[in-house]
Design a protein around this motif. Structure first.
Motif, mmCIF file in Angstrom:
data_model
loop_
_atom_site.group_PDB
_atom_site.id
_atom_site.type_symbol
_atom_site.label_atom_id
_atom_site.label_comp_id
_atom_site.label_asym_id
_atom_site.label_seq_id
_atom_site.Cartn_x
_atom_site.Cartn_y
_atom_site.Cartn_z
ATOM 1 N N ASN A 150 0.793 -1.247 0.000
ATOM 2 C CA ASN A 150 0.000 0.000 0.000
ATOM 3 C C ASN A 150 0.811 1.275 0.000
ATOM 4 O O ASN A 150 0.270 2.353 0.257
ATOM 5 C CB ASN A 150 -1.013 0.000 1.152
ATOM 6 N N LYS A 151 2.132 1.184 -0.306
ATOM 7 C CA LYS A 151 2.904 2.420 -0.400
ATOM 8 C C LYS A 151 3.042 2.895 -1.837
ATOM 9 O O LYS A 151 3.321 4.056 -2.085
ATOM 10 C CB LYS A 151 4.293 2.239 0.232
ATOM 11 N N ARG B 231 0.669 5.630 -3.001
ATOM 12 C CA ARG B 231 1.017 6.886 -2.318
ATOM 13 C C ARG B 231 2.251 7.507 -2.931
ATOM 14 O O ARG B 231 2.341 8.713 -3.136
ATOM 15 C CB ARG B 231 1.344 6.627 -0.853
ATOM 16 N N THR C 154 7.506 -2.404 6.247
ATOM 17 C CA THR C 154 7.383 -2.540 4.794
ATOM 18 C C THR C 154 7.469 -1.167 4.151
ATOM 19 O O THR C 154 7.855 -1.032 3.002
ATOM 20 C CB THR C 154 6.034 -3.188 4.447
ATOM 21 N N PRO D 156 -5.717 -3.495 7.167
ATOM 22 C CA PRO D 156 -4.987 -3.131 8.384
ATOM 23 C C PRO D 156 -4.928 -1.610 8.502
ATOM 24 O O PRO D 156 -4.879 -0.910 7.492
ATOM 25 C CB PRO D 156 -3.591 -3.707 8.165
ATOM 26 N N SER D 157 -4.948 -1.117 9.743
ATOM 27 C CA SER D 157 -4.908 0.330 9.937
ATOM 28 C C SER D 157 -3.808 0.713 10.907
ATOM 29 O O SER D 157 -3.800 0.248 12.039
ATOM 30 C CB SER D 157 -6.264 0.818 10.453
ATOM 31 N N GLY D 158 -2.829 1.516 10.384
ATOM 32 C CA GLY D 158 -1.737 1.983 11.222
ATOM 33 C C GLY D 158 -1.819 3.495 11.342
ATOM 34 O O GLY D 158 -2.460 4.025 12.246
ATOM 35 N N SER D 159 -1.237 4.215 10.373
ATOM 36 C CA SER D 159 -1.399 5.682 10.347
ATOM 37 C C SER D 159 -2.814 6.024 9.904
ATOM 38 O O SER D 159 -3.235 7.163 9.980
ATOM 39 C CB SER D 159 -0.413 6.273 9.333
ATOM 40 N N SER D 160 -3.533 5.044 9.413
ATOM 41 C CA SER D 160 -4.905 5.154 8.926
ATOM 42 C C SER D 160 -5.081 5.947 7.643
ATOM 43 O O SER D 160 -6.204 6.246 7.251
ATOM 44 C CB SER D 160 -5.823 5.745 10.014
ATOM 45 N N GLY D 161 -3.997 6.277 6.970
ATOM 46 C CA GLY D 161 -4.116 7.011 5.711
ATOM 47 C C GLY D 161 -4.893 6.239 4.665
ATOM 48 O O GLY D 161 -5.726 6.802 3.950
ATOM 49 N N THR D 162 -4.653 4.922 4.593
ATOM 50 C CA THR D 162 -5.372 4.125 3.595
ATOM 51 C C THR D 162 -6.852 4.071 3.918
ATOM 52 O O THR D 162 -7.697 4.267 3.039
ATOM 53 C CB THR D 162 -4.774 2.696 3.530
ATOM 54 N N TYR E 254 1.052 -6.938 10.014
ATOM 55 C CA TYR E 254 -0.083 -6.428 9.228
ATOM 56 C C TYR E 254 -1.009 -7.557 8.756
ATOM 57 O O TYR E 254 -2.154 -7.648 9.165
ATOM 58 C CB TYR E 254 0.425 -5.663 8.015
ATOM 59 N N THR F 139 -2.615 -5.244 1.503
ATOM 60 C CA THR F 139 -1.662 -4.139 1.576
ATOM 61 C C THR F 139 -0.215 -4.622 1.694
ATOM 62 O O THR F 139 0.705 -3.807 1.697
ATOM 63 C CB THR F 139 -1.967 -3.273 2.816
ATOM 64 N N LEU F 140 -0.021 -5.951 1.830
ATOM 65 C CA LEU F 140 1.328 -6.505 1.953
ATOM 66 C C LEU F 140 1.828 -6.959 0.587
ATOM 67 O O LEU F 140 1.072 -7.555 -0.174
ATOM 68 C CB LEU F 140 1.343 -7.708 2.904
HETATM 69 C C1 LIG Z 1 1.826 -3.705 4.750
HETATM 70 C C2 LIG Z 1 1.099 -2.594 5.420
HETATM 71 N N1 LIG Z 1 -0.233 -2.700 5.566
HETATM 72 C C3 LIG Z 1 -0.950 -1.745 6.186
HETATM 73 C C4 LIG Z 1 -0.343 -0.629 6.720
HETATM 74 C C5 LIG Z 1 -1.189 0.407 7.426
HETATM 75 O O1 LIG Z 1 -1.514 1.391 6.495
HETATM 76 P P1 LIG Z 1 -1.879 2.836 7.021
HETATM 77 O O2 LIG Z 1 -0.631 3.402 7.600
HETATM 78 O O3 LIG Z 1 -2.368 3.541 5.816
HETATM 79 O O4 LIG Z 1 -2.959 2.683 8.046
HETATM 80 C C6 LIG Z 1 1.037 -0.452 6.587
HETATM 81 C C7 LIG Z 1 1.663 0.746 7.152
HETATM 82 O O5 LIG Z 1 2.801 0.925 7.229
HETATM 83 C C8 LIG Z 1 1.773 -1.456 5.914
HETATM 84 O O6 LIG Z 1 3.087 -1.323 5.750
#
Ligand SMILES: Cc1ncc(COP(=O)(O)O)c(C=O)c1O
Length: 359
Positions: free
Chosen positions: A65-66, A69, A94, A201-207, A302, A329-330
């Motif tokens: 998912n990078k 972006r 990642t 998956p939600s980390g920074s939640s940008g996606t 993730y 997203t992986l």
């Molecule tokens: C493989 C993977 N999936 C999901 C995410 C989470 O995405 P987001 O940061 O947009 O929430 C990340 C964030 O680094 C990621 O590397």
């Protein structure tokens, strides 16, 4: 692998004309990425008719998912005359790998400061992948030390461009708004049903934010479900709503007529366990399912935790009969990882290559 790199502009520029020529962009993503049923894990999920969007296949250099972006972010870096990308992330990040690989392919040098997280085989591989791609990896340690080392590195680098962990921000989020328009095209073409629920998956939640803004812009009643994979401090409704407003404001600077709200979203907090990158028994049990789905080993930060969240939804009567779509997203693209590159790592990171792993 999806069609080759033929795009001359993102779909978003047609949909929101004010952006074209004023927002930096360059083609990195091989799109559209396929939509496929998750038949390989229907038994494990306990139901069929769950679909997936294969952003794991989005680039032959590195998937995930990078890439969408970075079509905006790396174009912005180049436009600002930057030659060096400075970023930070966990040892298994990642995002750091994506920056190392895509940054190098676009002619940038890359400096990355890494913070501690549990050592896994995926983390050991990630260190070698980024080193093999030519990135200079710097040991950060804890979050505090990593933060000032990153700022210090950024201040001292020549022509730097700073990419914060997660690489989320209004400009970067355009990538997944564009992705929703791509998915809309696939739904209209009958390639998959319109999802009632999108899981990721939600980390920074940008996606998550960008998918939710995109669904709302399309007029879809789709719920976006984020499986929280990082701390509540970083991933919560406050940060999500703030990022959504900032992204909408950013777009309206160029396209004032565009009306953007957020479709329904929720966060699943049960899969996180004891924190970012820490395996849980459920995630370890789900790892073979990631392999079954993507054809490559999964990881516990993730992908595996997201499948645990997806299975929980499949078992929830509220979601019975609803169209679920998993957004992969992986990366399933496995970049080169040359063991001889270990010598390029600082001693604190070199030591991790032989450390016992927990998954
Ligand atoms: C493989 C993977 N999936 C999901 C995410 C989470 O995405 P987001 O940061 O947009 O929430 C990340 C964030 O680094 C990621 O590397």
């Amino acid at each position: 692998m999806p069609r080759s790199l033929t795009r001359t502009a993102p779909l978003l520029f047609d949909a929101m004309p004010g952006l074209a020529g004023r927002v930096p962009w360059r083609p990195l993503a091989h799109t559209p990425t396929p939509v496929e049923p998750c038949d390989a894990i229907a038994g494990w999920l306990g139901r069929g008719d769950v679909w997936m969007k294969r952003d794991d296949l989005i680039s032959p250099i590195y998937g995930g998912n990078k890439v969408r972006r970075y079509e905006f972010v790396l174009a912005d870096a180049a436009e600002r005359g930057a030659t060096c990308l400075v970023t930070a992330g966990g040892i298994a990040s990642t995002q750091v790998m994506a920056t190392a690989l895509l940054g190098a392919s676009e002619g940038f040098s890359v400096l990355a400061v890494l913070f501690d997280q549990p050592v896994t085989r995926f983390a050991q591989q990630a260190l070698l992948v980024s080193a093999t791609a030519g990135a200079q990896l710097i040991y950060g340690g804890g979050y505090g030390r990593t933060t000032w080392r990153t700022l210090w590195t950024w201040q001292r680098a020549s022509k730097p461009y700073l990419i914060l962990p997660g690489a989320a921000g209004p400009l970067a989020n355009l990538g997944y708004l564009d992705a929703m328009i791509e998915l809309d095209g696939q739904v209209r073409a009958g390639l998959c049903p319109r999802p009632d629920v999108i899981v990721l998956p939600s980390g920074s939640s940008g996606t998550l934010v960008a998918l939710a803004l995109g669904a709302s812009w399309l007029g879809w009643p789709t719920e976006i479900v984020g499986v929280r994979i990082t701390s509540l401090l970083a991933c919560n409704r406050l940060t999500i709503n703030y990022l959504a407003r900032a992204t909408a404001r950013f777009i309206q600077r160029f396209s004032p007529s565009v009306r953007l709200g957020m479709t329904r979203y929720r966060l699943l907090h049960e899969a996180i366990g004891s924190g970012y990158g820490h395996p849980t028994p459920e995630a370890i049990e789900a790892l073979p399912q990631v392999k079954a789905l993507l054809g490559v080993p999964g990881e516990v930060t993730y992908s595996a935790k997201t499948l645990v969240g997806l299975r929980a939804l499949c078992r929830d009567p509220y979601y019975r009969g609803k169209n679920l779509l998993l957004w992969n997203t992986l990366s399933s693209v496995q970049p080169p990882a040359d063991p001889s590159m270990a010598s390029r790592l600082p001693p604190e990171l070199q030591r991790l290559l032989n450390a016992p792993v927990i998954a």
